[in-house]
Structures are given as C-alpha cells and as structure tokens.
Design a protein around this motif. Structure first.
Motif, PDB file in Angstrom:
ATOM      1  N   HIS A 126       0.823  -1.207   0.000  1.00  0.00           N
ATOM      2  CA  HIS A 126       0.000   0.000   0.000  1.00  0.00           C
ATOM      3  C   HIS A 126       0.859   1.259   0.000  1.00  0.00           C
ATOM      4  CE1 HIS A 126      -3.951   1.731   0.170  1.00  0.00           C
ATOM      5  NE2 HIS A 126      -3.599   2.538   1.171  1.00  0.00           N
ATOM      6  N   VAL A 127       1.992   1.194   0.655  1.00  0.00           N
ATOM      7  CA  VAL A 127       2.924   2.330   0.628  1.00  0.00           C
ATOM      8  C   VAL A 127       3.394   2.587  -0.797  1.00  0.00           C
ATOM      9  CG1 VAL A 127       5.242   3.087   1.306  1.00  0.00           C
ATOM     10  CG2 VAL A 127       3.698   2.124   3.018  1.00  0.00           C
ATOM     11  N   LEU A 128       3.723   1.514  -1.521  1.00  0.00           N
ATOM     12  CA  LEU A 128       4.122   1.654  -2.921  1.00  0.00           C
ATOM     13  C   LEU A 128       2.973   2.194  -3.771  1.00  0.00           C
ATOM     14  CD1 LEU A 128       6.225  -1.576  -3.608  1.00  0.00           C
ATOM     15  CD2 LEU A 128       7.032   0.788  -3.569  1.00  0.00           C
ATOM     16  N   HIS A 129       1.773   1.746  -3.466  1.00  0.00           N
ATOM     17  CA  HIS A 129       0.598   2.214  -4.204  1.00  0.00           C
ATOM     18  C   HIS A 129       0.448   3.726  -4.080  1.00  0.00           C
ATOM     19  CE1 HIS A 129      -3.487   2.511  -5.713  1.00  0.00           C
ATOM     20  NE2 HIS A 129      -3.872   3.039  -4.561  1.00  0.00           N
ATOM     21  N   HIS A 130       0.735   4.269  -2.914  1.00  0.00           N
ATOM     22  CA  HIS A 130       0.605   5.713  -2.712  1.00  0.00           C
ATOM     23  C   HIS A 130       1.815   6.482  -3.252  1.00  0.00           C
ATOM     24  CE1 HIS A 130      -3.073   6.621  -0.399  1.00  0.00           C
ATOM     25  NE2 HIS A 130      -3.008   5.332  -0.090  1.00  0.00           N
ATOM     26  N   LEU A 131       2.980   5.883  -3.161  1.00  0.00           N
ATOM     27  CA  LEU A 131       4.177   6.564  -3.647  1.00  0.00           C
ATOM     28  C   LEU A 131       4.241   6.602  -5.165  1.00  0.00           C
ATOM     29  CD1 LEU A 131       6.945   5.217  -1.226  1.00  0.00           C
ATOM     30  CD2 LEU A 131       5.998   7.527  -1.294  1.00  0.00           C
ATOM     31  N   LEU A 132       3.826   5.501  -5.805  1.00  0.00           N
ATOM     32  CA  LEU A 132       3.949   5.376  -7.259  1.00  0.00           C
ATOM     33  C   LEU A 132       2.630   4.903  -7.874  1.00  0.00           C
ATOM     34  CD1 LEU A 132       7.374   3.534  -7.103  1.00  0.00           C
ATOM     35  CD2 LEU A 132       7.048   5.913  -7.801  1.00  0.00           C
ATOM     36  N   PRO A 133       1.547   5.656  -7.659  1.00  0.00           N
ATOM     37  CA  PRO A 133       0.232   5.200  -8.141  1.00  0.00           C
ATOM     38  C   PRO A 133       0.155   5.137  -9.665  1.00  0.00           C
ATOM     39  CG  PRO A 133       0.111   7.486  -7.446  1.00  0.00           C
ATOM     40  CD  PRO A 133       1.474   6.993  -7.046  1.00  0.00           C
ATOM     41  N   GLU A 134      -0.503   4.080 -10.131  1.00  0.00           N
ATOM     42  CA  GLU A 134      -0.788   3.901 -11.561  1.00  0.00           C
ATOM     43  C   GLU A 134       0.481   3.834 -12.401  1.00  0.00           C
ATOM     44  OE1 GLU A 134      -3.719   6.708 -12.865  1.00  0.00           O
ATOM     45  OE2 GLU A 134      -5.048   6.306 -11.165  1.00  0.00           O
ATOM     46  N   THR A 135       1.511   3.213 -11.827  1.00  0.00           N
ATOM     47  CA  THR A 135       2.755   2.958 -12.555  1.00  0.00           C
ATOM     48  C   THR A 135       3.032   1.461 -12.503  1.00  0.00           C
ATOM     49  OG1 THR A 135       4.236   3.148 -10.639  1.00  0.00           O
ATOM     50  CG2 THR A 135       3.637   5.196 -11.787  1.00  0.00           C
ATOM     51  N   ASN A 136       4.056   1.041 -13.222  1.00  0.00           N
ATOM     52  CA  ASN A 136       4.427  -0.376 -13.203  1.00  0.00           C
ATOM     53  C   ASN A 136       4.936  -0.823 -11.840  1.00  0.00           C
ATOM     54  OD1 ASN A 136       3.750  -0.755 -15.903  1.00  0.00           O
ATOM     55  ND2 ASN A 136       5.797  -0.170 -16.623  1.00  0.00           N
ATOM     56  N   SER A 137       5.304   0.144 -10.987  1.00  0.00           N
ATOM     57  CA  SER A 137       5.782  -0.183  -9.636  1.00  0.00           C
ATOM     58  C   SER A 137       4.659  -0.224  -8.613  1.00  0.00           C
ATOM     59  CB  SER A 137       6.833   0.850  -9.195  1.00  0.00           C
ATOM     60  OG  SER A 137       7.953   0.829 -10.048  1.00  0.00           O
ATOM     61  N   ASP A 138       3.450   0.119  -9.049  1.00  0.00           N
ATOM     62  CA  ASP A 138       2.280   0.069  -8.174  1.00  0.00           C
ATOM     63  C   ASP A 138       1.758  -1.365  -8.164  1.00  0.00           C
ATOM     64  OD1 ASP A 138      -0.154   0.214  -6.918  1.00  0.00           O
ATOM     65  OD2 ASP A 138      -0.953   1.851  -8.141  1.00  0.00           O
ATOM     66  N   PRO A 139       1.860  -2.080  -7.039  1.00  0.00           N
ATOM     67  CA  PRO A 139       1.449  -3.492  -7.002  1.00  0.00           C
ATOM     68  C   PRO A 139      -0.045  -3.699  -7.192  1.00  0.00           C
ATOM     69  CG  PRO A 139       1.971  -2.714  -4.806  1.00  0.00           C
ATOM     70  CD  PRO A 139       2.383  -1.625  -5.744  1.00  0.00           C
ATOM     71  N   HIS A 176      -8.818   4.114 -10.435  1.00  0.00           N
ATOM     72  CA  HIS A 176      -7.492   4.032 -11.044  1.00  0.00           C
ATOM     73  C   HIS A 176      -7.472   3.560 -12.498  1.00  0.00           C
ATOM     74  CE1 HIS A 176      -5.269   5.052  -7.441  1.00  0.00           C
ATOM     75  NE2 HIS A 176      -5.959   4.165  -6.747  1.00  0.00           N
ATOM     76  N   HIS A 177      -8.539   2.989 -12.999  1.00  0.00           N
ATOM     77  CA  HIS A 177      -8.457   2.518 -14.384  1.00  0.00           C
ATOM     78  C   HIS A 177      -8.488   3.705 -15.336  1.00  0.00           C
ATOM     79  CE1 HIS A 177     -12.808   3.148 -15.050  1.00  0.00           C
ATOM     80  NE2 HIS A 177     -12.547   2.952 -16.329  1.00  0.00           N
TER      81      HIS A 177
END
Length: 235
Positions: free
Chosen positions: A87-100, A176-177
C-alpha cells in the motif's frame, strides 16, 4: 471507537447469523443479512487500511499495527506487513508499473485485473487460515450437519467474496483505471455521490482522490475533506 464498533458488529452478526435456522429464513430476510455481513466484513479491511496509514492509534504505532494486523487477519487471513508494504508503494507510485495494485495492460479487463489483484494477496497462507477458520465455525455450529456448511458459506465465505469485489471495484478499479477519456489525468477519480451513498458503497473508499491527496485522513473524515477541496469539486 469506530474500529471497536465495526469489530463488535462483525462478531455479533457472525454469531447471530450462524445461529439461525437456514430452513426457516425467507429470501427477503436472507439477502439483507448477507449484505449486512458483507458491509461489516468490509469494515474490517477499512480498519486495517487506516492502520496502514498509522491513523488508527496515532500515538502508539505498536498498538496501531497490532489492531490493524488483527483486523486483516479476521478479514481474510491477510498479512498486515505485506499489505502495508504494497500500500505504501501504491501511494508513492500510483498507476505505474511499480504500483502493485495497478494493472496498466490495455487488454486487461476489469475481471482479469481483479483476479490478478486477488492472486497477489490470497496466497497459500491466508487461504489456509480462511479454510481453517471456516472449518472451526462449521464444527462449532449447533446444527453440525450440511446446514452448518451452508450457514458458514452464506454468512462468512460469501460476504468475504462480495466484500473483495466491493473493495476492488469501488477502491481500485473505478478510481485508477484509465481509458481514452482520462488517460492524462494526474490523480485518481472519486465517486460523485452523496456521503450517505459513499458510506454505503465502501466506507467512503470511493472518495479516492481525497484519500490520495491526504492519506492521513481517516475514512470517516473523507466527506469533510471532499467538501472543502476545490480539486474534489472539479472531479
């Protein structure tokens, strides 16, 4: 306070529904009971979600994390630290390939995204915890026959499935879509509905733009944040 109330409602409705005689329940009663169980089941995840942001018990990270871990364990046997890391990654890098939690492939349908989303979290460990919990509920059920299996399926397994759909479509897919009409937007979308409908939809999880703009705002304060945010009014 809300965390305690939601957890108590979850426990009371679980015990109460499992104590009912399935044969005597009419469909007009059964459907609202399943929906109620779904709503309080979702509430457990919302408790865990606020704990991931440290807003559940702001003055004690240890207690905050323990409550969050317990809520996610009851919700679906989920691991709090894994969920928090993602979830931290989701907020840091939303809607990117790094967003799980994000699926950017243009050929992926909502359902394919949902299945891949679920496979990321529902590994062997949580599935084992869930099945073990359901077996215990079946054994403890007073009827101790096929009705016990049906009761657990209706009031425990089915609400979890419906809750996962609720959380995914309201809190992940819708905000997010991307499509050709919103491919250039900079922040997630929010539901443009009355706060009462937003609460019923998913504990204001649909006010997702506001959540990303202010992750430290607890779920029950998101309507207030939306009302005073110019960006939200323009959503």
């Amino acid at each position: 306070m809300f965390a305690v109330l939601i957890t108590m409602l979850w426990l009371i409705t679980l015990v109460g529904c499992l104590s009912l005689d399935i044969d005597s329940i009419k469909l007009a009663t059964l459907i609202p009971l399943v929906l109620l169980r779904t709503f309080v089941q979702t509430g457990l995840f919302i408790i865990g979600h606020d704990a991931m942001h440290g807003t559940l018990v702001p003055n004690s990270s240890k207690l905050n994390n323990r409550i969050g871990a317990a809520a996610l364990l009851l919700y679906a046997g989920l691991n709090f630290h894994q969920c928090k890391s993602n979830h931290v990654l989701h907020h840091l890098l939303p809607e990117t390939n790094s967003d799980p939690d994000y699926q950017s492939h243009p050929d992926h349908s909502a359902w394919r995204w949902f299945l891949e989303f679920m496979s990321r979290y529902m590994s062997f460990r949580p599935l084992t915890i869930l099945v073990t919990g359901w077996l215990i509920l079946i054994i403890l059920n007073p009827s101790r026959d096929q009705h016990a299996v049906l009761s657990v399926a209706l009031f425990s397994a089915l609400p979890l499935i419906l809750s996962s759909l609720q959380l995914f479509f309201v809190g992940t897919w819708f905000p997010h879509h991307r499509n050709k009409n919103n491919s250039n937007r900079q922040t997630p979308r929010s539901l443009t509905v009355h706060p009462l409908l937003s609460f019923a939809a998913c504990y204001h999880f649909g006010y997702h733009r506001e959540h990303h703009l202010s992750p430290s705002t607890p779920w029950f304060d998101l309507p207030r944040l939306r009302q005073r945010s110019p960006l939200s009014q323009a959503a």
